[in-house]
Design an enzyme around this catalytic site. Sequence first.
Site, PDB file in Angstrom:
ATOM      1  N   ASP A  84       0.842  -1.190   0.000  1.00  0.00           N
ATOM      2  CA  ASP A  84       0.000   0.000   0.000  1.00  0.00           C
ATOM      3  C   ASP A  84       0.890   1.257   0.000  1.00  0.00           C
ATOM      4  O   ASP A  84       1.396   1.630   1.037  1.00  0.00           O
ATOM      5  CB  ASP A  84      -0.968   0.008   1.184  1.00  0.00           C
ATOM      6  CG  ASP A  84      -0.302  -0.385   2.504  1.00  0.00           C
ATOM      7  OD1 ASP A  84       0.741  -1.064   2.518  1.00  0.00           O
ATOM      8  OD2 ASP A  84      -0.843   0.013   3.541  1.00  0.00           O
ATOM      9  N   GLU A  88      12.687   1.172   7.463  1.00  0.00           N
ATOM     10  CA  GLU A  88      11.614   0.356   6.892  1.00  0.00           C
ATOM     11  C   GLU A  88      11.862   0.001   5.433  1.00  0.00           C
ATOM     12  O   GLU A  88      11.546  -1.097   4.979  1.00  0.00           O
ATOM     13  CB  GLU A  88      10.309   1.135   7.039  1.00  0.00           C
ATOM     14  CG  GLU A  88       9.088   0.451   6.489  1.00  0.00           C
ATOM     15  CD  GLU A  88       7.878   1.377   6.447  1.00  0.00           C
ATOM     16  OE1 GLU A  88       6.757   0.855   6.432  1.00  0.00           O
ATOM     17  OE2 GLU A  88       8.068   2.610   6.421  1.00  0.00           O
TER      18      GLU A  88
END
EC number: 3.2.1.28
Length: 565
Positions: A312, A496
Site C-alpha cells: 500500500d 523500513e
Amino acid sequence: MKSPAPSRPQKMALIPACIFLCFAALSVQAEETSVTPQPPDILLGPLFNDVQNAKLFPDQKTFADAVPNSDPLMILADYRMQQNQSGFDLRHFVNVNFTLPKEGEKYVPPEGQSLREHIDGLWPVLTRSTENTEKWDSLLPLPKPYVVPGGRFREVYYWDSYFTMLGLAESGHWDKVADMVANFAHEIDTYGHIPNGNRSYYLSRSQPPFFALMVELLAQHEGDAALKQYLPQMQKEYAYWMDGVENLQAGQQEKRVVKLQDGTLLNRYWDDRDTPRPESWVEDIATAKSNPNRPATEIYRDLRSAAASGWDFSSRWMDNPQQLNTLRTTSIVPVDLNSLMFKMEKILSRASKAAGDNAMANQYETLANARQKGIEKYLWNDQQGWYADYDLKSHKVRNQLTAAALFPLYVNAAAKDRASKMATATKTHLLQPGGLNTTSVKSGQQWDAPNGWAPLQWVATEGLQNYGQKEVAMDISWHFLTNVQHTYDREKKLVEKYDVSTTGTGGGGGEYPLQDGFGWTNGVTLKMLDLICPKEQPCDNVPATRPLSESTTQPLKQKEAEPTP
C-alpha cells in the site's frame, strides 16, 4: 436446465471439494464463538469522523489508536450535547475523554556497536506485551509477548512478522518465534483469520498468508511436533482464504476466491469493509473524492484490499500510476498471493502426513498441483518473459514486472526454464546499486521505484538460489546489505525501506514519514550477513569488499525508472 459437463480442468478443481466444505465450517465457528471488537469509526461514529477531518494530529493513526476513558456511547452522547455550544474546543474534548498513544522513547544504541550487535540489542526494545488491554482499546490482546516493526507501528503486523522471525531464529531466540506463532494461532482461533495487525480496525482484512511458513520455520527447531500442533489453525486459515468457493460458478469471484472460466481456482486480496480506513481516514476520503466517476465505496474497498496485500500503495494496482484513485486491487489476481497459497497447500499436505492423515495429505497435494498449473497458465507473461499478475477485467496477464514475480521461485512453484528467464529479467530490469527495485515505475507511491524493501530482497535471493541462479541472488544480497550498512554507518539505525538507486539512503513516498526500527529489515539483514560471509568467518558488519568466496560482478549503473507500467 442441466449444466453442461465440466471440462477436465474443472473436474481437477472439484476433486478435493470436500476440503472446502469441511473447513468452511471452521472459520464460521471461530467467528461465532467470539464477539468481534468494533473499530473506532463504528464505536465513535460522527465524533471519529469530525476528529479525523479536523486533522488534530499529524498522523491519522494517532486517534485510531486512542483509548476512550469511558463508555464510547457516553462520550458520543456528551459530544452531541456539547459540539454546538459556543466555545466548544474539540481538541480539549479529545484530551479529556481519550488517552492518546504515547510516543515511544527514541532508542539510542551504545557507541561502537556492529550492525549485528545493534540488531541483537533491538529485539528486547521492539518486544511488546498486551495480555490485557483496556475495554475499548483498539489494540487486540495477545497471550504472548511479540515483536513490533517499530516507529509508528505499535502493534504486531502479520506478514512483517515472518521476516522478523527469520532474524529472531538467526539470533537464537526460538522462544520468541514460538511465542509469535502461538499468538497468530490464537488470532485464528478467536477471529477465524489473522488480521492485518492486532487492532480492531484491521479485523476486516488479513495480509499475505505467511502463517504456514512460520509454522514450518518453527518446525526447523521443534520438528514435526510443531506441524501437528498447529495443523488445525493452518486448516482454519486456509478455510478463511477459500471461503465461498463451494458456491462459485466459472467466471465468478467471492471475497478472496476467484474461479476462472476453465474452473481454475486462484485468490485475490479483499477487505470485508468498503469505508475509509480509520488509520488513514482523511487520505482515503480525499482519494475517493478525486475520482467522481467511481463509487466511493469501490475505491475504499480497493484501498483497503491494497493494504491487505502489504503493497500500500503501488502502480501495480493502478490503471494510471500517477493517480491513486485508479487502483483496482480486487480485480487483480496477484502472483505473490497465489504462490503463498501454493506453499500453504504444500505445508498443509506435509503437516497432514505428519499427523498420520495420508488421505488429507493427498488432497492438499492435489490442490497444490492444480494451483501450480494455474500459476503457470495465468500468471506467466510469455511475451515479456516473467511472472506477473492476472487482470480479471481484461482476462489477460498484465505486462508490468514487479518484485512479486520472484515469489513462484521462492516457493518452488516455477518451471526451471522460467526461473532462468526470471533471473535475466531481474538483473536487467530490477537490480540497482542499492538492491532490488520494487517496480521500475516512479509513481510517488512507496511500493514503487526507487524503493527497495527487505522482504522482497529476501524472497528474490532465496527464490533465485532455489533454482541455481546464485550469481544474481548474491548480487541482490550484496547490493542491499551495502545499502543497509551505509545507512547504519551514517544514521545508526535500520529503516523500513531503502532508496535502491544509490546506497545509504532511506526510502520515501507513501502516506507517512520513513520509519526506523525496523523488524523485517533486521531479520533479513541477519540472514543475508550469514549468507554472504563464509561460515568459518562470520561477519558482524558488511565487509568493505565482497567476500572472495562468492562470484563478483561489476558495479551496476543506475537505471532510469520507466514512466509507465
